[in-house]
Write an enzyme that holds these catalytic residues in place. Structure first.
Site, mmCIF file in Angstrom:
data_model
loop_
_atom_site.group_PDB
_atom_site.id
_atom_site.type_symbol
_atom_site.label_atom_id
_atom_site.label_comp_id
_atom_site.label_asym_id
_atom_site.label_seq_id
_atom_site.Cartn_x
_atom_site.Cartn_y
_atom_site.Cartn_z
ATOM 1 N N GLY A 19 11.077 6.365 34.608
ATOM 2 C CA GLY A 19 11.563 4.982 34.705
ATOM 3 C C GLY A 19 10.576 3.995 34.092
ATOM 4 O O GLY A 19 9.417 4.336 33.808
ATOM 5 N N LEU A 46 15.363 11.914 45.713
ATOM 6 C CA LEU A 46 15.349 10.980 46.847
ATOM 7 C C LEU A 46 16.695 10.889 47.564
ATOM 8 O O LEU A 46 16.820 10.150 48.546
ATOM 9 C CB LEU A 46 14.887 9.601 46.385
ATOM 10 C CG LEU A 46 13.407 9.527 45.978
ATOM 11 C CD1 LEU A 46 13.058 8.153 45.431
ATOM 12 C CD2 LEU A 46 12.482 9.877 47.142
ATOM 13 N N ALA A 71 14.299 3.979 42.250
ATOM 14 C CA ALA A 71 15.350 3.186 42.895
ATOM 15 C C ALA A 71 16.682 3.496 42.230
ATOM 16 O O ALA A 71 16.724 4.044 41.118
ATOM 17 C CB ALA A 71 15.055 1.687 42.759
ATOM 18 N N THR A 112 13.631 -6.887 44.638
ATOM 19 C CA THR A 112 14.289 -7.608 43.546
ATOM 20 C C THR A 112 14.628 -9.057 43.893
ATOM 21 O O THR A 112 14.837 -9.384 45.075
ATOM 22 C CB THR A 112 15.589 -6.859 43.173
ATOM 23 O OG1 THR A 112 16.339 -7.645 42.246
ATOM 24 C CG2 THR A 112 16.463 -6.625 44.390
ATOM 25 N N ASP A 113 14.752 -9.869 42.852
ATOM 26 C CA ASP A 113 15.250 -11.242 43.009
ATOM 27 C C ASP A 113 16.706 -11.248 43.478
ATOM 28 O O ASP A 113 17.192 -12.257 43.984
ATOM 29 C CB ASP A 113 15.128 -12.004 41.674
ATOM 30 C CG ASP A 113 15.741 -11.272 40.499
ATOM 31 O OD1 ASP A 113 15.827 -10.020 40.540
ATOM 32 O OD2 ASP A 113 16.157 -11.936 39.521
ATOM 33 N N TYR A 136 23.994 -3.776 45.061
ATOM 34 C CA TYR A 136 22.604 -3.437 44.723
ATOM 35 C C TYR A 136 21.637 -4.297 45.545
ATOM 36 O O TYR A 136 20.695 -3.787 46.160
ATOM 37 C CB TYR A 136 22.393 -3.649 43.227
ATOM 38 C CG TYR A 136 20.951 -3.655 42.767
ATOM 39 C CD1 TYR A 136 20.234 -2.463 42.646
ATOM 40 C CD2 TYR A 136 20.298 -4.849 42.447
ATOM 41 C CE1 TYR A 136 18.915 -2.468 42.220
ATOM 42 C CE2 TYR A 136 18.980 -4.860 42.017
ATOM 43 C CZ TYR A 136 18.291 -3.668 41.910
ATOM 44 O OH TYR A 136 16.978 -3.674 41.486
ATOM 45 N N TRP A 160 13.932 -9.313 36.307
ATOM 46 C CA TRP A 160 14.169 -9.191 34.861
ATOM 47 C C TRP A 160 13.089 -8.325 34.191
ATOM 48 O O TRP A 160 12.410 -8.756 33.265
ATOM 49 C CB TRP A 160 14.204 -10.569 34.208
ATOM 50 C CG TRP A 160 15.245 -11.516 34.688
ATOM 51 C CD1 TRP A 160 15.942 -11.486 35.856
ATOM 52 C CD2 TRP A 160 15.697 -12.692 34.004
ATOM 53 N NE1 TRP A 160 16.792 -12.556 35.941
ATOM 54 C CE2 TRP A 160 16.668 -13.316 34.823
ATOM 55 C CE3 TRP A 160 15.381 -13.300 32.794
ATOM 56 C CZ2 TRP A 160 17.319 -14.500 34.468
ATOM 57 C CZ3 TRP A 160 16.016 -14.472 32.438
ATOM 58 C CH2 TRP A 160 16.986 -15.062 33.257
HETATM 59 N N1 LIG Z 1 14.988 -3.374 35.969
HETATM 60 C C1 LIG Z 1 14.987 -4.619 36.449
HETATM 61 O O1 LIG Z 1 15.359 -5.585 35.761
HETATM 62 C C2 LIG Z 1 14.514 -4.874 37.847
HETATM 63 C C3 LIG Z 1 14.573 -6.179 38.369
HETATM 64 C C4 LIG Z 1 14.111 -6.408 39.669
HETATM 65 C C5 LIG Z 1 13.618 -5.362 40.425
HETATM 66 N N2 LIG Z 1 13.598 -4.100 39.910
HETATM 67 C C6 LIG Z 1 13.067 -3.008 40.744
HETATM 68 O O2 LIG Z 1 11.918 -2.493 40.084
HETATM 69 C C7 LIG Z 1 11.760 -1.109 40.421
HETATM 70 C C8 LIG Z 1 11.536 -0.307 39.151
HETATM 71 O O3 LIG Z 1 12.693 -0.435 38.327
HETATM 72 P P1 LIG Z 1 12.778 0.253 36.884
HETATM 73 O O4 LIG Z 1 13.440 -0.727 35.975
HETATM 74 O O5 LIG Z 1 11.469 0.854 36.521
HETATM 75 O O6 LIG Z 1 13.829 1.419 37.180
HETATM 76 P P2 LIG Z 1 14.407 2.516 36.180
HETATM 77 O O7 LIG Z 1 13.766 2.399 34.845
HETATM 78 O O8 LIG Z 1 15.891 2.452 36.277
HETATM 79 O O9 LIG Z 1 13.902 3.869 36.815
HETATM 80 C C9 LIG Z 1 14.461 4.348 38.003
HETATM 81 C C10 LIG Z 1 13.554 5.425 38.575
HETATM 82 O O10 LIG Z 1 14.196 5.898 39.743
HETATM 83 C C11 LIG Z 1 14.137 7.296 39.751
HETATM 84 N N3 LIG Z 1 15.309 7.872 40.411
HETATM 85 C C12 LIG Z 1 16.614 7.553 40.211
HETATM 86 N N4 LIG Z 1 17.394 8.359 40.960
HETATM 87 C C13 LIG Z 1 16.553 9.199 41.620
HETATM 88 C C14 LIG Z 1 16.739 10.259 42.558
HETATM 89 N N5 LIG Z 1 17.949 10.653 42.961
HETATM 90 N N6 LIG Z 1 15.649 10.875 43.056
HETATM 91 C C15 LIG Z 1 14.410 10.511 42.663
HETATM 92 N N7 LIG Z 1 14.160 9.530 41.779
HETATM 93 C C16 LIG Z 1 15.227 8.882 41.276
HETATM 94 C C17 LIG Z 1 14.122 7.717 38.295
HETATM 95 O O11 LIG Z 1 13.555 8.995 38.287
HETATM 96 P P3 LIG Z 1 13.263 9.874 36.944
HETATM 97 O O12 LIG Z 1 11.896 9.467 36.533
HETATM 98 O O13 LIG Z 1 13.348 11.293 37.382
HETATM 99 O O14 LIG Z 1 14.316 9.478 35.958
HETATM 100 C C18 LIG Z 1 13.326 6.600 37.630
HETATM 101 O O15 LIG Z 1 11.945 6.926 37.570
HETATM 102 C C19 LIG Z 1 12.994 -0.739 41.228
HETATM 103 O O16 LIG Z 1 12.682 -0.793 42.598
HETATM 104 C C20 LIG Z 1 13.994 -1.827 40.900
HETATM 105 O O17 LIG Z 1 14.932 -2.005 41.931
HETATM 106 C C21 LIG Z 1 14.024 -3.840 38.644
#
Ligand SMILES: NC(=O)c1ccc[n+]([C@@H]2O[C@H](COP(=O)([O-])OP(=O)(O)OC[C@H]3O[C@@H](n4cnc5c(N)ncnc54)[C@H](OP(=O)(O)O)[C@@H]3O)[C@@H](O)[C@H]2O)c1
Length: 296
Positions: A19, A46, A71, A112-113, A136, A160
């Site tokens: 991720g 997870l 997540a 998250t926001d 979400y 974001w």
């Molecule tokens: N993206 C945004 O704009 C945003 C905004 C606000 C907050 N956030 C928060 O920031 C955090 C990081 O987000 P990100 O953008 O880095 O997320 P991401 O790129 O979508 O990566 C999701 C991660 O979750 C893991 N995952 C998904 N399903 C799984 C499962 N069943 N078992 C174990 N692991 C699993 C994936 O594992 P693998 O490595 O195996 O693929 C991946 O490493 C999250 O908590 C998200 O809610 C994100």
């Protein structure tokens, strides 16, 4: 992100491997000399039981803390996958909190926001009332509430998230250059972008100088909307890239999505900056960082 804290090399378990945040933690951790053990869904699913999750963590060498970078992040799909989103965003973090409590080690969890409804017009404080408007956001709110029952948990809400590597708004826009002449982008959802490096640095700052609690971490600079974020990405592109698309503002109602988004979700980050002695970088400077990542 500039910080006043010295670095002490430590060992961390990171939930998530491929991720965006997990990869940023890998880069930031290496430069600090930390040892990070990444558990992707192949080695720690997870959606499995708490016993399975705890066993995967217990197999690691003695760790100093757990960072949850995993997540369910598909905002629109979550509307139809409520159980899976709840499992990943609430139940699994609760298990991580119990594991961390059993070991008496800190836990860093990301939220998250989208826990806010977007009716504010000044940046949300960590103490402001939450009221998510999509599945979400509800699952993430439930997760942060579960995690905060552990006294050594730190929850970092961000917004974001992007960089020059992952699948995100920045890389989508960067790839549009040379491909399309015009884009219609939503201009009535306000917030602040956050580079993954800022969030990864914030995780390490919070571990170096533990001060558990709920904080907001985003890049600083002017509040923007998605259309202006796109324009900034194009304006700051390295010279010589082909065809800059013309961006037209549209409203959210012109671009209906399964999940509603808050109209305003800028986060007030002062508490984090004061507590951890960090200056969060201007998001426009971090767009330059993302371009450098994208073109290499
Ligand atoms: N993206 C945004 O704009 C945003 C905004 C606000 C907050 N956030 C928060 O920031 C955090 C990081 O987000 P990100 O953008 O880095 O997320 P991401 O790129 O979508 O990566 C999701 C991660 O979750 C893991 N995952 C998904 N399903 C799984 C499962 N069943 N078992 C174990 N692991 C699993 C994936 O594992 P693998 O490595 O195996 O693929 C991946 O490493 C999250 O908590 C998200 O809610 C994100």
């Amino acid at each position: 992100m500039s910080s006043q804290t010295d670095h002490k090399p430590m060992k961390f378990a990171v939930l998530g491997k491929s991720g965006q945040l997990a990869q940023a933690l890998r880069r930031a951790g290496e430069t600090r000399g930390h040892q990070l053990f990444f558990l992707g869904r192949d080695s720690c699913d997870l959606t499995a039981s708490e016993t399975v999750i705890s066993q995967a963590l217990a197999r690691l060498p003695q760790i100093d803390a757990v960072i949850n970078a995993a997540a369910y992040t598909q905002v629109d799909r979550a509307e139809d996958a409520v159980d899976e989103a709840m499992q990943l965003n609430r139940t699994a973090p609760a298990s991580l909190a119990r594991f961390s409590k059993g070991r008496d080690i800190p836990l860093i969890h990301i939220s998250t926001d989208y826990v806010f409804d977007g009716t504010a017009n000044t940046p949300y404080l960590p103490t402001d009332e939450t009221s998510p408007i999509n599945a979400y956001g509800r699952s993430k709110l439930a997760g942060e509430q579960a995690v905060m029952t552990y006294a050594k948990a730190t929850v970092l809400r961000t917004s974001w998230l992007y960089d020059g590597f992952g699948r995100n708004f920045f890389t989508t826009m960067a790839r549009k250059m040379g491909e399309v002449e015009a884009l219609r982008i939503v201009a009535d959802q306000y917030g602040r972008p956050t580079h993954t490096r800022t969030l990864a640095d914030a995780c390490f700052a919070a571990l170096q100088n533990p001060n558990p609690g709920l904080y907001h971490v985003t890049d600083s600079g002017p509040i923007t909307h998605w259309a202006d974020f796109a324009r900034a990405i194009f304006e700051r592109a390295p010279k010589g890239l082909p065809l800059v698309p013309v961006v037209t503002d549209i409203s959210s109602s012109d671009y209906p999505t399964p999940a509603a988004r808050p109209k305003f979700s800028a986060l007030e980050t002062q508490a984090f900056e004061i507590t951890f002695g960090c200056d969060l970088p201007d998001w426009r400077d971090m767009v330059d960082v993302a371009w450098a990542e994208f073109v290499t």
